[in-house]
Motif scaffolding. Structure first.
Motif, mmCIF file in Angstrom:
data_model
loop_
_atom_site.group_PDB
_atom_site.id
_atom_site.type_symbol
_atom_site.label_atom_id
_atom_site.label_comp_id
_atom_site.label_asym_id
_atom_site.label_seq_id
_atom_site.Cartn_x
_atom_site.Cartn_y
_atom_site.Cartn_z
ATOM 1 N N CYS A 99 0.848 -1.195 0.000
ATOM 2 C CA CYS A 99 0.000 0.000 0.000
ATOM 3 C C CYS A 99 0.883 1.245 0.000
ATOM 4 C CB CYS A 99 -0.918 -0.003 1.211
ATOM 5 S SG CYS A 99 -1.923 1.496 1.314
ATOM 6 N N CYS A 102 -0.249 3.483 3.511
ATOM 7 C CA CYS A 102 0.175 3.090 4.864
ATOM 8 C C CYS A 102 1.484 2.308 4.868
ATOM 9 C CB CYS A 102 -0.925 2.295 5.565
ATOM 10 S SG CYS A 102 -1.313 0.719 4.788
ATOM 11 N N CYS A 135 -4.647 0.057 -0.184
ATOM 12 C CA CYS A 135 -5.298 -1.073 0.469
ATOM 13 C C CYS A 135 -6.711 -0.674 0.941
ATOM 14 C CB CYS A 135 -4.445 -1.563 1.643
ATOM 15 S SG CYS A 135 -4.598 -0.586 3.139
ATOM 16 N N CYS A 138 -7.129 2.038 3.540
ATOM 17 C CA CYS A 138 -6.748 3.410 3.176
ATOM 18 C C CYS A 138 -7.645 4.014 2.101
ATOM 19 C CB CYS A 138 -5.302 3.440 2.700
ATOM 20 S SG CYS A 138 -4.117 3.015 3.994
#
Ligand SMILES: [Zn+2]
Ligand SMILES: [Zn+2]
Ligand SMILES: [Zn+2]
Length: 139
Positions: A99, A102, A135, A138
């Motif tokens: 991701c 994050c 992801c 997020c």
């Protein structure tokens, strides 16, 4: 470490790993996260521990197919738990998802690395298939 879950104990037995307290502890840290962790991230879970001790433990896990390594281009190797029936062979290779928001790296075990017909003279050894994106957490 009396409170190791039963699933963990079975895993150690299945993968022929002698359950020392350090091994149990690191297994628990990895199993409580649902994504891959770097050595640094694992180290952060301890108040005080030698990095080399963690590294040695991870090495035992790796040698016995309890975990697999992911090189996702971030510079830090990530470690993720294998499935019970994993033998860390070609058929166990799956896609990993990094991701960009994050920084977590997820095992997409339901997505195997696509089979590649290599040109003559090339022998397959290993593959790292990393997809970058956002992801679900997020989005
Ligand atoms: Zn594996
Ligand atoms: Zn994310
Ligand atoms: Zn994985």
């Amino acid at each position: 470490m009396a409170n190791m879950n039963h699933e963990g104990e079975q895993k150690f037995e299945k993968k022929n790993i002698r359950p020392t307290s350090m091994r149990k502890l690191i297994y628990r840290i990895l199993s409580e996260k649902d994504q891959a962790m770097s050595l640094y991230e694992i180290e952060q879970q301890f108040d005080q521990v030698e990095r080399s001790t963690i590294f040695r433990t991870l090495r035992v896990f790796q040698d016995n197919c309890l975990i697999h390594l992911i090189y996702d281009g971030t510079g830090a190797v990530k470690y993720a738990l294998c499935d019970d029936d994993c033998s860390c062979g070609i058929n166990d290779l799956h896609i990993h998802f990094l991701c960009s928001s994050c920084g977590n790296n997820y095992c997409l075990k339901e997505l195997p690395v696509p089979y590649m017909d290599l040109p003559e003279g090339y022998t397959f050894e290993n593959a790292n298939f990393v997809i970058r994106g956002i992801c679900p957490d997020c989005q």
